[in-house]
Design an enzyme around this catalytic site. Structure first.
Site, PDB file in Angstrom:
ATOM      1  CG  ASP A  61       4.673  12.633  12.298  1.00 33.36           C
ATOM      2  OD1 ASP A  61       4.799  13.770  11.802  1.00 33.36           O
ATOM      3  OD2 ASP A  61       3.592  12.015  12.310  1.00 33.36           O
ATOM      4  N   GLY A  67       1.407   1.504  11.742  1.00 34.25           N
ATOM      5  CA  GLY A  67       1.065   2.471  12.797  1.00 34.25           C
ATOM      6  C   GLY A  67       2.068   3.600  12.877  1.00 34.25           C
TER       7      GLY A  67
HETATM    8  O1  RIB Z   1       1.841  12.230  10.265  1.00 23.49           O
HETATM    9  C1  RIB Z   1       0.940  11.198  10.543  1.00 23.49           C
HETATM   10  C2  RIB Z   1      -0.137  11.697  11.439  1.00 23.49           C
HETATM   11  O2  RIB Z   1      -0.885  12.677  10.758  1.00 23.49           O
HETATM   12  C3  RIB Z   1      -1.144  10.656  11.857  1.00 23.49           C
HETATM   13  O3  RIB Z   1      -0.775   9.971  13.027  1.00 23.49           O
HETATM   14  C4  RIB Z   1      -2.423  11.451  11.981  1.00 23.49           C
HETATM   15  O4  RIB Z   1      -2.935  11.514  13.276  1.00 23.49           O
HETATM   16  C5  RIB Z   1      -2.108  12.823  11.435  1.00 23.49           C
HETATM   17  O5  RIB Z   1      -1.887  13.756  12.422  1.00 23.49           O
END
Ligand code: RIB
Length: 307
Positions: A252, A287
């Site tokens: 992400d 996290g």
């Molecule tokens: O990519 C990681 C995310 O995948 C986590 O934060 C979890 O919520 C899932 O959506």
């Protein structure tokens, strides 16, 4: 005015158990710590893009519960525009995550309010030069509506096909930049072409995923770096060797930084380089949402590794 990153996607509360090793099917392992942390691929990517320095608008749906309040407050604290955030009369999306001593994870998601995301007329403000960033954790027909509107409005569409699902051709063909990890690439290809074996070589995999000649396909490979197909060019960027604490949200972080760099007008090579460095910093912290590095941390890291 700086180009804006619009994120249409999920927000989850992550319940994270630290375990010595990931449990096998049917096995119970004892956790040494438990934490409740902001997550969800959409929200994580929005946070990464905001930390990268872009103005960010988030289109998501939270439940009308205390977890939703905490997530909204967290997103607001990093100055993400939440003017179009929805709240549904159900539970906020929740992810159950186990992270082992090597930083590897296992994730099970209950989508909750993410399933109620709808297209927002607020997206009409997006214009040429802006970037839309989506993932696969919200209903794909809604994601497609955002992508179609983006294409009409000449907004660049980045789609992170995670988690792997059968992507409709009608969505795939309007994506400008597709980001997948190697497992997702194999799964996407299996779903797109049932019965045929996916190519083993990453560049060939990227070519097989491409449905439009001007699309950029990015395959992230964990310890083996990143491979991208742009036109006939293959870009390979090596991973930075860092101490891995938690890989949750590293992908992400990569996507959020990539979107921010492309919105700022960087070349795809530069955008991948910066995103790869940001992801290296993210894996060194626990996290997902709270582990996103700031742009100045990323710049300092890049300066230190190129010095
Ligand atoms: O990519 C990681 C995310 O995948 C986590 O934060 C979890 O919520 C899932 O959506």
């Amino acid at each position: 005015m700086a180009a804006r990153v619009f994120v249409a996607g999920s927000a989850n509360m992550d319940i994270v158990a630290s375990v010595p090793r990931l449990p096998k099917p049917g096995e119970t392992v004892l956790a040494s710590a438990l934490a409740t942390l902001p997550g969800g691929k959409g929200a994580n990517q929005a946070v990464a893009a905001a930390k990268a320095g872009s103005p960010v608008t988030f289109f998501g749906c939270l439940g009308l519960d205390a977890l939703g309040d905490v997530l909204a407050a967290f997103l607001q604290s990093v100055e993400i525009d939440l003017a179009h955030l929805e709240r549904a009369a159900c539970g906020t999306g929740t992810a159950l995550i186990a992270v082992d001593d090597y930083g590897q994870n296992q994730i099970a998601i209950f989508p909750g309010a993410n399933s109620s995301l709808r297209f927002s007329e607020g997206f009409r403000q997006a214009a040429r030069g802006d970037v839309l960033l989506c993932q696969n954790e919200c209903p794909l027909d809604v994601v497609r509506e955002y992508a179609q509107a983006a294409r009409r409005q000449q907004v660049t569409v980045i789609h992170n096909a995670a988690p792997a699902v059968a992507l409709p051709q009608s969505l795939l063909e309007i994506v400008d930049v597709l980001v997948v990890n190697d497992d997702e690439a194999v799964q996407c290809l299996a779903l797109m072409h049932p019965g045929t074996e996916a190519p083993r070589e990453v560049a060939a995999m990227a070519r097989a995923l491409r449905v439009r000649a001007d699309q950029i396909i990015i395959v992230t490979l964990g310890a083996d770096g990143v491979v991208a197909l742009a036109g006939e060019r293959i870009i390979h960027i090596a991973v930075h060797r860092v101490q891995v604490v938690d890989t949750t949200g590293a992908g992400d972080c990569f996507c959020g930084y990539l979107a921010s760099c492309l919105a700022a007008g960087d070349s795809i090579d530069r955008a991948i380089t910066v995103a790869n460095a940001a992801a290296a910093l993210a894996v060194g912290r626990p996290g997902a949402g709270v582990g996103m590095p700031t742009r100045s941390e990323v710049d300092a890291f890049l300066a230190s590794v190129t010095a």
